[in-house]
Each structure stands twice: as C-alpha cells, then as structure tokens.
Write a protein that holds these residues in place. Sequence first.
Motif, PDB file in Angstrom:
ATOM      1  N   ALA A 130       0.837  -1.211   0.000  1.00 37.61           N
ATOM      2  CA  ALA A 130       0.000   0.000   0.000  1.00 37.61           C
ATOM      3  C   ALA A 130       0.865   1.251   0.000  1.00 37.61           C
ATOM      4  N   MET A 131       0.390   2.278  -0.686  1.00 37.18           N
ATOM      5  CA  MET A 131       1.081   3.561  -0.722  1.00 37.18           C
ATOM      6  C   MET A 131       1.110   4.172   0.673  1.00 37.18           C
ATOM      7  N   LYS A 132       2.298   4.516   1.166  1.00 34.00           N
ATOM      8  CA  LYS A 132       2.430   5.120   2.486  1.00 34.00           C
ATOM      9  C   LYS A 132       2.103   6.606   2.420  1.00 34.00           C
ATOM     10  N   SER A 133       1.329   7.075   3.376  1.00 31.65           N
ATOM     11  CA  SER A 133       0.989   8.495   3.444  1.00 31.65           C
ATOM     12  C   SER A 133       2.064   9.261   4.201  1.00 31.65           C
ATOM     13  N   ILE A 134       2.372  10.457   3.717  1.00 30.15           N
ATOM     14  CA  ILE A 134       3.347  11.307   4.396  1.00 30.15           C
ATOM     15  C   ILE A 134       2.690  12.135   5.503  1.00 30.15           C
ATOM     16  N   TYR A 135       1.353  12.089   5.583  1.00 32.71           N
ATOM     17  CA  TYR A 135       0.624  12.960   6.507  1.00 32.71           C
ATOM     18  C   TYR A 135       0.413  12.267   7.851  1.00 32.71           C
ATOM     19  N   CYS A 136       1.458  12.233   8.627  1.00 32.82           N
ATOM     20  CA  CYS A 136       1.466  11.494   9.889  1.00 32.82           C
ATOM     21  C   CYS A 136       1.799  12.453  11.044  1.00 32.82           C
ATOM     22  N   TYR A 137       0.971  12.423  12.079  1.00 35.77           N
ATOM     23  CA  TYR A 137       1.162  13.320  13.219  1.00 35.77           C
ATOM     24  C   TYR A 137       1.058  12.553  14.537  1.00 35.77           C
ATOM     25  N   LYS A 138       1.916  12.944  15.482  1.00 30.13           N
ATOM     26  CA  LYS A 138       1.857  12.371  16.826  1.00 30.13           C
ATOM     27  C   LYS A 138       1.115  13.331  17.749  1.00 30.13           C
ATOM     28  N   TYR A 139       0.205  12.771  18.550  1.00 30.53           N
ATOM     29  CA  TYR A 139      -0.592  13.546  19.493  1.00 30.53           C
ATOM     30  C   TYR A 139       0.137  13.602  20.829  1.00 30.53           C
ATOM     31  N   ILE A 140       0.472  14.814  21.267  1.00 30.74           N
ATOM     32  CA  ILE A 140       1.219  14.999  22.505  1.00 30.74           C
ATOM     33  C   ILE A 140       0.419  15.890  23.452  1.00 30.74           C
ATOM     34  N   VAL A 141       0.065  15.361  24.613  1.00 29.53           N
ATOM     35  CA  VAL A 141      -0.617  16.174  25.617  1.00 29.53           C
ATOM     36  C   VAL A 141       0.361  17.231  26.097  1.00 29.53           C
ATOM     37  N   HIS A 142      -0.118  18.471  26.235  1.00 30.03           N
ATOM     38  CA  HIS A 142       0.766  19.608  26.472  1.00 30.03           C
ATOM     39  C   HIS A 142       1.667  19.419  27.682  1.00 30.03           C
ATOM     40  N   GLU A 143       1.145  18.890  28.768  1.00 28.75           N
ATOM     41  CA  GLU A 143       1.952  18.719  29.975  1.00 28.75           C
ATOM     42  C   GLU A 143       3.051  17.685  29.788  1.00 28.75           C
ATOM     43  N   SER A 144       2.913  16.847  28.753  1.00 24.87           N
ATOM     44  CA  SER A 144       3.888  15.779  28.539  1.00 24.87           C
ATOM     45  C   SER A 144       4.957  16.152  27.520  1.00 24.87           C
ATOM     46  N   ILE A 145       4.869  17.361  26.930  1.00 25.32           N
ATOM     47  CA  ILE A 145       5.806  17.739  25.886  1.00 25.32           C
ATOM     48  C   ILE A 145       7.190  17.941  26.466  1.00 25.32           C
ATOM     49  N   SER A 146       8.150  17.192  25.946  1.00 29.05           N
ATOM     50  CA  SER A 146       9.544  17.288  26.366  1.00 29.05           C
ATOM     51  C   SER A 146      10.393  16.687  25.267  1.00 29.05           C
ATOM     52  N   PRO A 147      11.711  16.968  25.231  1.00 30.61           N
ATOM     53  CA  PRO A 147      12.575  16.367  24.206  1.00 30.61           C
ATOM     54  C   PRO A 147      12.492  14.854  24.189  1.00 30.61           C
TER      55      PRO A 147
END
Length: 208
Positions: A130-147
Amino acid sequence: CGVMAEVRAELHYHGLFEHTSDLLPAVFVLDPEARLSLDVGREVTGLVLDAPQQKLMISRRHAQFSYIPKHLHKDGKTAEGQWMVTDLQSTNGMLFNGCKVMEAKLSNNDVITFGGAKSTQNGFTPSDKAMKSIYCYKYIVHESISPDTLETPATAGNSCGGKENVTEHGQKRGRVDAEEEEEEAREQKRQRAEQEEAEERSRREKQE
C-alpha cells in the motif's frame, strides 16, 4: 469545567519528510479554550495538508478533531476531557496507531496518519504494498511535551487485533521498529523519484 480540567495538546509532524517547514505544519495546537473542533483536509481553515508530493492523498475535508469536555456519567463518575478524531468519509481513510479506523479517542503519544488506508478494512493495517501516506502526526498532551517525548519512535500497528473496536481498545497497539521506519522512508523517496521522472518524461514529450 475549570481551565485546568481542559486538555491542551499538540500535533507534531511524525511522517517521512525530513523537512516540513515549507510543505506541512510541523506543529499544530489543539486548545479547547480556543476551539472545540478542528477540520483536517486540503481545503479547510484548520490543519491544511496539501503537499505537492501527495496532494490527492487528502480529501478536501478529510477528518475532524473534536473535544469532549469533562463531564459526569450517570453513575456519578467523572470523565476527564478528551480529544477524539473522526474520519469524514475520506477517499483514502485514516490510520490510528497503524490501524484503519473511522474514529478514535486520543491518548498521549498516539499516532494519526491521514490517508494510506484506501483498500484497508476497518480494524486492520494496510498491506506492505500500500502507498504510504506522508501525513502522519503524533498527538502529545501539552503537559507531557519534552525532548524525550518527541524522540519516541512512532507507534504503528503491526496487528490491529482483527475487527476489534480500536477506539475502546487503544491499549492494544503494535509498534514498528526503527528498521521498518527506515524502509518506509526509502520506499517513499523511491516513489517520489519515480513520479518526478515520469513528469520529466511527459514534459520532454510535449516539447518534442
């Protein structure tokens, strides 16, 4: 609901492009204080996905993020606020942690891919061809955002557990290791090169 009860999150690009600044939004904020729903597609006022490499992978209105505020159940238990994503009958579908779904409630580190699921049944992963989509996003809860959070490899289902309800059983998620991700990136680059070569041949033929 008080302000602290709301869930502010961000969508971080997690696809196959090394550079997205001129092609796709690298980060998109989901803030219930600002809006309770957000459309995704080629022709929307929300998250616009229209990179020329896969312009037709995304429908005009492909999907929608919506927010469920904190509320009380009939049994008296409190349900915390939560974001969910719904496919709007798009042509190429949507993947939630690698499995095709029509909707899913989101938790920290979930990965949503818009497109790439046209010939896949709900609850299953696309085939290797199957053709892979480039439109991929990770959902990050704001309090958990870190490097450390942002460097976590994408989760994508190798197995979706048959036709189980992925929304209710989100914890049953497969993972794709680094070698598979690299292979997907190489395949995407190869497909783009073939497309560019075909376009160049077409231009030459027209000039002749």
